[in-house]
Design a protein around this motif. Sequence first.
Motif, mmCIF file in Angstrom:
data_model
loop_
_atom_site.group_PDB
_atom_site.id
_atom_site.type_symbol
_atom_site.label_atom_id
_atom_site.label_comp_id
_atom_site.label_asym_id
_atom_site.label_seq_id
_atom_site.Cartn_x
_atom_site.Cartn_y
_atom_site.Cartn_z
ATOM 1 N N LYS A 92 1.086 -1.214 -0.527
ATOM 2 C CA LYS A 92 -0.258 0.001 -0.002
ATOM 3 C C LYS A 92 0.660 1.088 -0.057
ATOM 4 O O LYS A 92 0.773 2.381 -0.799
ATOM 5 C CB LYS A 92 -0.385 -0.101 1.598
ATOM 6 C CG LYS A 92 -1.766 1.251 1.419
ATOM 7 C CD LYS A 92 -3.014 1.036 2.424
ATOM 8 C CE LYS A 92 -2.970 0.268 3.047
ATOM 9 N NZ LYS A 92 -3.960 0.244 4.510
ATOM 10 N N TYR A 93 2.164 1.373 0.484
ATOM 11 C CA TYR A 93 2.370 2.132 0.819
ATOM 12 C C TYR A 93 4.031 2.298 -0.252
ATOM 13 O O TYR A 93 4.627 3.050 -1.119
ATOM 14 C CB TYR A 93 3.483 2.079 2.634
ATOM 15 C CG TYR A 93 2.328 2.362 3.333
ATOM 16 C CD1 TYR A 93 1.303 3.990 3.477
ATOM 17 C CD2 TYR A 93 2.133 1.486 3.860
ATOM 18 C CE1 TYR A 93 0.401 3.270 3.945
ATOM 19 C CE2 TYR A 93 0.613 1.044 5.040
ATOM 20 C CZ TYR A 93 0.711 2.397 4.948
ATOM 21 O OH TYR A 93 -1.053 1.983 5.779
ATOM 22 N N ILE A 94 5.030 1.118 -0.117
ATOM 23 C CA ILE A 94 6.419 1.040 -1.911
ATOM 24 C C ILE A 94 5.488 -0.313 -2.611
ATOM 25 O O ILE A 94 5.408 -1.283 -2.354
ATOM 26 C CB ILE A 94 6.841 0.727 -0.484
ATOM 27 C CG1 ILE A 94 7.164 1.414 0.342
ATOM 28 C CG2 ILE A 94 8.494 0.477 -1.525
ATOM 29 C CD1 ILE A 94 8.799 1.124 1.762
ATOM 30 N N ARG A 95 5.762 0.521 -3.133
ATOM 31 C CA ARG A 95 5.381 -0.593 -4.609
ATOM 32 C C ARG A 95 6.720 -1.420 -5.250
ATOM 33 O O ARG A 95 6.481 -2.853 -5.419
ATOM 34 C CB ARG A 95 6.226 0.766 -6.027
ATOM 35 C CG ARG A 95 5.036 -0.261 -7.457
ATOM 36 C CD ARG A 95 3.762 -0.633 -7.596
ATOM 37 N NE ARG A 95 3.542 -2.320 -6.909
ATOM 38 C CZ ARG A 95 1.773 -2.214 -6.785
ATOM 39 N NH1 ARG A 95 1.406 -1.816 -5.847
ATOM 40 N NH2 ARG A 95 2.022 -3.341 -5.885
ATOM 41 N N HIS A 96 7.846 -1.443 -4.278
ATOM 42 C CA HIS A 96 8.516 -2.583 -4.104
ATOM 43 C C HIS A 96 9.319 -2.920 -3.130
ATOM 44 O O HIS A 96 10.674 -2.805 -2.963
ATOM 45 C CB HIS A 96 9.917 -2.461 -5.543
ATOM 46 C CG HIS A 96 9.567 -1.821 -7.132
ATOM 47 N ND1 HIS A 96 9.115 -2.696 -7.733
ATOM 48 C CD2 HIS A 96 8.564 -0.858 -7.363
ATOM 49 C CE1 HIS A 96 8.549 -3.208 -9.008
ATOM 50 N NE2 HIS A 96 8.215 -1.735 -9.623
ATOM 51 N N PRO A 97 9.170 -3.093 -2.432
ATOM 52 C CA PRO A 97 9.390 -3.465 -1.134
ATOM 53 C C PRO A 97 10.561 -3.928 -0.627
ATOM 54 O O PRO A 97 11.552 -3.389 0.090
ATOM 55 C CB PRO A 97 8.657 -3.641 0.071
ATOM 56 C CG PRO A 97 7.792 -4.162 -0.867
ATOM 57 C CD PRO A 97 7.445 -4.003 -2.127
ATOM 58 N N MET A 98 11.403 -4.971 -1.609
ATOM 59 C CA MET A 98 12.523 -5.119 -1.810
ATOM 60 C C MET A 98 13.437 -4.869 -2.718
ATOM 61 O O MET A 98 14.333 -4.607 -1.606
ATOM 62 C CB MET A 98 12.210 -7.221 -2.744
ATOM 63 C CG MET A 98 13.418 -8.024 -1.986
ATOM 64 S SD MET A 98 12.675 -9.650 -2.932
ATOM 65 C CE MET A 98 11.566 -10.137 -1.994
ATOM 66 N N TYR A 99 13.183 -4.932 -3.385
ATOM 67 C CA TYR A 99 14.008 -3.493 -4.258
ATOM 68 C C TYR A 99 14.762 -2.304 -2.941
ATOM 69 O O TYR A 99 15.440 -2.075 -2.603
ATOM 70 C CB TYR A 99 13.433 -2.609 -5.075
ATOM 71 C CG TYR A 99 13.996 -3.211 -6.582
ATOM 72 C CD1 TYR A 99 14.344 -4.919 -6.281
ATOM 73 C CD2 TYR A 99 12.734 -2.759 -7.775
ATOM 74 C CE1 TYR A 99 14.491 -5.709 -7.576
ATOM 75 C CE2 TYR A 99 13.157 -3.724 -9.339
ATOM 76 C CZ TYR A 99 13.920 -5.332 -8.776
ATOM 77 O OH TYR A 99 12.744 -6.264 -9.705
ATOM 78 N N MET A 100 13.617 -1.330 -1.966
ATOM 79 C CA MET A 100 13.814 -0.659 -1.019
ATOM 80 C C MET A 100 15.071 -1.064 0.588
ATOM 81 O O MET A 100 15.357 -1.131 0.549
ATOM 82 C CB MET A 100 13.145 -0.236 -0.882
ATOM 83 C CG MET A 100 12.461 0.744 0.832
ATOM 84 S SD MET A 100 13.517 2.551 -0.975
ATOM 85 C CE MET A 100 12.871 3.282 1.043
#
Length: 144
Positions: A92-100
């Motif tokens: 909901k907040y980050i489109r790519h949490p793994m990359y982040m």
Amino acid sequence: MKSENGCGIGAEFPHAHKIDIINIVFFGISWLVDMRIFRMHIRYGFFILDIIRVTSFLILLTFGFSLIKVSWIVITPEIYESETLFLEGIYKYIRHPMYMGILVIYLSLVILNLSIIMLAAWILIFLVMNIMASYEERHLIEIF
């Protein structure tokens, strides 16, 4: 529309896993070159700043691994195989949490070393991951 590898939606960046391995090796070599040859990192010595650096490193490292863990926990096999855009949990907040999460882990190492070379390596890895994420986003925009 299933991805090229048969699961999930959209296209994954070509050779993404190989690029991730190259990023790790590049960052490791940058660290070794900095520590052993150029010695451009800020050495430990001032107790208060050392505590701040190590504490910041540990917080960012924990946060980065948490982002990666949450991104995998949220995606169950049913959601992964569905053909809908997932917009709940961390997504909901980050489109790519793994990359982040990966970028935050690298950033934690930059903060631990406080080196121009490590910062330059992090910026280069950031740009590569941004290209990867943009590629995947373009394919998702076409689908949705």
